[in-house]
Design a protein around this motif. Structure first.
Motif, PDB file in Angstrom:
ATOM      1  N   ALA A  45      45.576  45.049  45.562  1.00 34.86           N
ATOM      2  CA  ALA A  45      46.099  44.915  44.203  1.00 34.86           C
ATOM      3  C   ALA A  45      45.009  44.975  43.129  1.00 34.86           C
ATOM      4  O   ALA A  45      45.319  45.061  41.951  1.00 34.86           O
ATOM      5  CB  ALA A  45      46.895  43.623  44.069  1.00 34.86           C
ATOM      6  N   SER A  46      43.739  44.913  43.517  1.00 34.42           N
ATOM      7  CA  SER A  46      42.679  45.011  42.510  1.00 34.42           C
ATOM      8  C   SER A  46      41.958  46.365  42.573  1.00 34.42           C
ATOM      9  O   SER A  46      40.934  46.548  41.925  1.00 34.42           O
ATOM     10  CB  SER A  46      41.678  43.861  42.667  1.00 34.42           C
ATOM     11  N   THR A  47      42.495  47.309  43.339  1.00 34.09           N
ATOM     12  CA  THR A  47      41.912  48.641  43.440  1.00 34.09           C
ATOM     13  C   THR A  47      42.375  49.501  42.265  1.00 34.09           C
ATOM     14  O   THR A  47      43.577  49.696  42.082  1.00 34.09           O
ATOM     15  CB  THR A  47      42.336  49.327  44.763  1.00 34.09           C
ATOM     16  N   ILE A  48      41.421  49.977  41.476  1.00 36.57           N
ATOM     17  CA  ILE A  48      41.770  50.846  40.354  1.00 36.57           C
ATOM     18  C   ILE A  48      42.546  52.051  40.898  1.00 36.57           C
ATOM     19  O   ILE A  48      42.151  52.663  41.887  1.00 36.57           O
ATOM     20  CB  ILE A  48      40.503  51.336  39.605  1.00 36.57           C
ATOM     21  N   GLY A  49      43.663  52.348  40.253  1.00 33.43           N
ATOM     22  CA  GLY A  49      44.497  53.458  40.706  1.00 33.43           C
ATOM     23  C   GLY A  49      45.670  53.033  41.572  1.00 33.43           C
ATOM     24  O   GLY A  49      46.561  53.829  41.828  1.00 33.43           O
ATOM     25  N   ASP A  68      42.298  49.475  34.780  1.00 32.42           N
ATOM     26  CA  ASP A  68      41.052  48.712  34.631  1.00 32.42           C
ATOM     27  C   ASP A  68      41.338  47.279  35.048  1.00 32.42           C
ATOM     28  O   ASP A  68      42.438  46.766  34.814  1.00 32.42           O
ATOM     29  CB  ASP A  68      40.571  48.766  33.175  1.00 32.42           C
ATOM     30  N   PHE A  69      40.349  46.664  35.671  1.00 35.97           N
ATOM     31  CA  PHE A  69      40.494  45.300  36.149  1.00 35.97           C
ATOM     32  C   PHE A  69      39.127  44.648  36.100  1.00 35.97           C
ATOM     33  O   PHE A  69      38.168  45.190  36.636  1.00 35.97           O
ATOM     34  CB  PHE A  69      41.037  45.303  37.583  1.00 35.97           C
ATOM     35  N   LEU A  75      40.497  40.676  32.242  1.00 31.90           N
ATOM     36  CA  LEU A  75      41.188  41.828  31.669  1.00 31.90           C
ATOM     37  C   LEU A  75      41.862  42.665  32.747  1.00 31.90           C
ATOM     38  O   LEU A  75      41.296  42.884  33.814  1.00 31.90           O
ATOM     39  CB  LEU A  75      40.164  42.693  30.912  1.00 31.90           C
ATOM     40  N   VAL A  76      43.073  43.131  32.413  1.00 34.20           N
ATOM     41  CA  VAL A  76      43.769  44.095  33.256  1.00 34.20           C
ATOM     42  C   VAL A  76      44.419  45.130  32.332  1.00 34.20           C
ATOM     43  O   VAL A  76      45.008  44.782  31.313  1.00 34.20           O
ATOM     44  CB  VAL A  76      44.815  43.407  34.182  1.00 34.20           C
TER      45      VAL A  76
END
Length: 147
Positions: A45-49, A68-69, A75-76
């Protein structure tokens, strides 16, 4: 291009608020309008894309892509890939900032999108009131019980 900005102050330390919302797949755990969510293709769930596919209380399904994370910046950012609403080119950012006065959190949720002129204001108003402020209200209620 329509723009929405909603901000709020949550009576809890920024780390605590971030811990509650940081999971891109975790909307149903804190937002009352979201009932079920999963990340497609087994990605983290924190992988960009990565893409979250979630269901609203209304039954509608929405797909959003993580852009973006940042844990250090609380920030998300994400974009809507599919929604029943008539909008395109959506991008949103949810960012938390520390309020040193009282160890509180300043939360700001912004979005921009394209929509037909006759629809844009109504869509922006609904997104701001129902999704963004609705989420902040749920967070404020949650943390009100944790002083």
């Amino acid at each position: 291009m329509a723009n929405v900005t909603i901000s709020s102050v949550i009576d809890a330390p920024v780390e605590d608020v971030w811990a509650r919302i940081r999971d891109f797949n975790g909307l149903p755990s804190w937002h009352p309008r979201m009932v079920e969510s999963h990340i497609e293709d087994g990605k983290d769930a924190s992988t960009i894309g990565c893409v979250r596919n979630f269901q609203l209380a209304s039954g509608a399904r929405i797909r959003e892509k993580l852009l973006d994370f940042s844990d250090p910046n609380f920030l998300v950012s994400y974009s809507i890939l599919e929604t029943p609403q008539p909008l395109t080119n959506h991008k949103a950012t949810l960012q938390l900032r520390r309020v040193t006065d009282g160890d509180r959190t300043y939360a700001e949720w912004t979005a921009s999108f394209d929509a037909a002129p006759e629809e844009a204001d109504k869509l922006a108003e609904g997104m701001g009131a129902n999704v963004f402020q609705g989420g902040f209200n749920a967070l404020k209620s949650h943390f009100a019980g944790h002083s």
